[in-house]
Scaffold this active site. Structure first.
Site, PDB file in Angstrom:
ATOM      1  N   SER A  10       0.839  -1.202   0.000  1.00  0.00           N
ATOM      2  CA  SER A  10       0.000   0.000   0.000  1.00  0.00           C
ATOM      3  C   SER A  10       0.872   1.249   0.000  1.00  0.00           C
ATOM      4  O   SER A  10       1.663   1.469   0.920  1.00  0.00           O
ATOM      5  CB  SER A  10      -0.895   0.011   1.239  1.00  0.00           C
ATOM      6  N   HIS A  35      -1.575  -1.399  -4.108  1.00  0.00           N
ATOM      7  CA  HIS A  35      -2.808  -1.036  -3.413  1.00  0.00           C
ATOM      8  C   HIS A  35      -2.839   0.473  -3.216  1.00  0.00           C
ATOM      9  O   HIS A  35      -1.931   1.048  -2.616  1.00  0.00           O
ATOM     10  CB  HIS A  35      -2.848  -1.760  -2.058  1.00  0.00           C
ATOM     11  N   ASP A  37      -4.946   3.689  -1.779  1.00  0.00           N
ATOM     12  CA  ASP A  37      -6.000   4.073  -0.840  1.00  0.00           C
ATOM     13  C   ASP A  37      -6.500   5.470  -1.139  1.00  0.00           C
ATOM     14  O   ASP A  37      -5.796   6.458  -0.906  1.00  0.00           O
ATOM     15  CB  ASP A  37      -5.448   4.012   0.591  1.00  0.00           C
ATOM     16  N   MET A  39      -8.895   8.347  -0.123  1.00  0.00           N
ATOM     17  CA  MET A  39      -9.647   8.811   1.055  1.00  0.00           C
ATOM     18  C   MET A  39     -10.143  10.232   0.813  1.00  0.00           C
ATOM     19  O   MET A  39      -9.428  11.050   0.231  1.00  0.00           O
ATOM     20  CB  MET A  39      -8.758   8.806   2.291  1.00  0.00           C
ATOM     21  N   HIS A  68      -8.718   1.077  -3.614  1.00  0.00           N
ATOM     22  CA  HIS A  68      -9.614   0.942  -2.468  1.00  0.00           C
ATOM     23  C   HIS A  68     -10.240   2.313  -2.209  1.00  0.00           C
ATOM     24  O   HIS A  68      -9.562   3.216  -1.732  1.00  0.00           O
ATOM     25  CB  HIS A  68      -8.764   0.450  -1.278  1.00  0.00           C
ATOM     26  N   MET A  70     -12.263   4.794  -0.267  1.00  0.00           N
ATOM     27  CA  MET A  70     -12.855   5.126   1.043  1.00  0.00           C
ATOM     28  C   MET A  70     -13.494   6.494   0.896  1.00  0.00           C
ATOM     29  O   MET A  70     -13.003   7.494   1.424  1.00  0.00           O
ATOM     30  CB  MET A  70     -11.766   5.130   2.122  1.00  0.00           C
ATOM     31  N   MET A 139     -11.613  -5.306   6.094  1.00  0.00           N
ATOM     32  CA  MET A 139     -10.773  -4.367   6.834  1.00  0.00           C
ATOM     33  C   MET A 139     -10.468  -4.987   8.195  1.00  0.00           C
ATOM     34  O   MET A 139     -11.391  -5.411   8.909  1.00  0.00           O
ATOM     35  CB  MET A 139     -11.491  -3.028   7.051  1.00  0.00           C
ATOM     36  N   ASP A 178      -6.838  -6.182   4.739  1.00  0.00           N
ATOM     37  CA  ASP A 178      -6.181  -4.869   4.736  1.00  0.00           C
ATOM     38  C   ASP A 178      -6.191  -4.269   6.140  1.00  0.00           C
ATOM     39  O   ASP A 178      -7.258  -4.029   6.707  1.00  0.00           O
ATOM     40  CB  ASP A 178      -6.958  -3.962   3.763  1.00  0.00           C
TER      41      ASP A 178
HETATM   42  C1  DX5 Z   1      -6.146   1.900   5.842  1.00  0.00           C
HETATM   43  C2  DX5 Z   1      -5.817   1.498   4.443  1.00  0.00           C
HETATM   44  C3  DX5 Z   1      -4.733   0.514   4.312  1.00  0.00           C
HETATM   45  C4  DX5 Z   1      -3.397   0.946   4.867  1.00  0.00           C
HETATM   46  C5  DX5 Z   1      -2.818  -0.267   5.511  1.00  0.00           C
HETATM   47  O1  DX5 Z   1      -7.306   2.616   5.863  1.00  0.00           O
HETATM   48  O2  DX5 Z   1      -6.959   0.963   3.793  1.00  0.00           O
HETATM   49  O3  DX5 Z   1      -4.591   0.038   2.977  1.00  0.00           O
HETATM   50  O4  DX5 Z   1      -2.491   1.414   3.902  1.00  0.00           O
HETATM   51  O5  DX5 Z   1      -1.656   0.095   6.148  1.00  0.00           O
HETATM   52  P1  DX5 Z   1      -0.955  -0.872   7.207  1.00  0.00           P
HETATM   53  O6  DX5 Z   1      -0.559  -2.096   6.459  1.00  0.00           O
HETATM   54  O7  DX5 Z   1       0.183  -0.063   7.685  1.00  0.00           O
HETATM   55  O8  DX5 Z   1      -1.974  -1.160   8.286  1.00  0.00           O
HETATM   56 ZN    ZN Z   2      -6.598  -0.028   1.787  1.00  0.00          ZN
END
Ligand code: DX5
Ligand code: ZN
Length: 232
Positions: A10, A35, A37, A39, A68, A70, A139, A178
């Site tokens: 990620s 990956h 993220d 947000m 992903h 969010m 999650m 994740d």
């Molecule tokens: C959190 C993200 C993850 C994050 C995971 O909201 O969806 O993808 O990058 O990071 P680690 O592996 O550090 O928990």
């Molecule tokens: Zn994620």
């Protein structure tokens, strides 16, 4: 059949000023996908990046992009992520009203469609959606930040989802996990049933990300093999 795990670093935990370097390390370490993220500061209390950065990453890497989302309002904005280069695209069941329609629209464009469940969301939401998805993303932390601790009771949730898949059809969907995945817990996570392992801090928070990916893969595959032959 031997289950093969996929490792998805990620970029959330990478140095945002040197994303190209982070991508290169993922590729050299043998990552299976990147990956990403997304947000929005509404669904989760953090902001990251959107389609313009993803478009650039797509040009840079041959690795599949696992996006992903969010975000609220994904039903109105998901197309921009497909146009930017998504190969895998997941949306939160908690943030989408018409999830069945959205999943089938993503799939219609030959993009892998995933549904994401927060830690507190019951697996029962999947009951009528399994024919419309390619993967379920569980999650194992509350989303929003990298570097959080894996919530221990999520192991039972992974096991229960794997059981649902076995009852339904073994090849019907993949299980992605994740949040808080690291070298200490990844074997247990894949033994429970996970196929795709996201790792942020465990890759980009250590001195040698390439070596970290290789070590994670080895430990993950060990767990997946155990799942196939529980007596070994
Ligand atoms: C959190 C993200 C993850 C994050 C995971 O909201 O969806 O993808 O990058 O990071 P680690 O592996 O550090 O928990
Ligand atoms: Zn994620």
């Amino acid at each position: 059949m031997k289950a093969t795990v996929k490792i998805a670093p990620s970029l959330l935990s990478a140095d945002f000023l040197h994303l190209a370097k982070a991508v290169e390390m993922a590729e050299k370490g043998g990552a299976d996908m990147l990956h990403l993220d997304v947000m929005d500061g509404h669904f989760v209390p953090n902001l990251t990046f959107g389609p313009p950065i993803i478009t650039q990453l797509k040009k840079l890497s041959h690795l599949p992009l696992d996006i992903h989302l969010m975000i609220v309002n994904a039903e109105n904005t998901y197309q921009a992520y497909i146009d930017a280069g998504a190969d895998w695209l997941s949306v939160h069941v908690e943030a989408v009203t018409h999830s069945q329609r959205l999943l089938s629209e993503i799939r219609r464009q030959n993009i892998k469609a995933g549904l994401v469940l927060n830690p507190a969301t019951s697996l029962s939401v999947l009951e009528h959606l399994l024919p419309d998805l390619d993967y379920v993303l569980l999650m194992t932390v509350n989303p929003g930040f990298g570097g959080q601790r894996f919530i221990p009771q999520m192991i039972n949730k992974i096991t229960a989802l794997k059981q649902i898949r076995d009852d339904h059809s073994p090849d019907s969907f993949l299980i992605e996990v994740d949040g808080g995945v690291n070298l200490q817990n990844i074997t247990e996570i894949t033994a429970a049933g996970a196929d795709i392992l996201v790792a942020g801090n465990a890759v980009y928070g250590v001195a040698d990300p390439q070596q970290a990916i290789e070590a994670l893969r080895q430990a993950a595959q060990y767990g997946a093999n155990k799942r196939q032959n529980p007596d070994n």
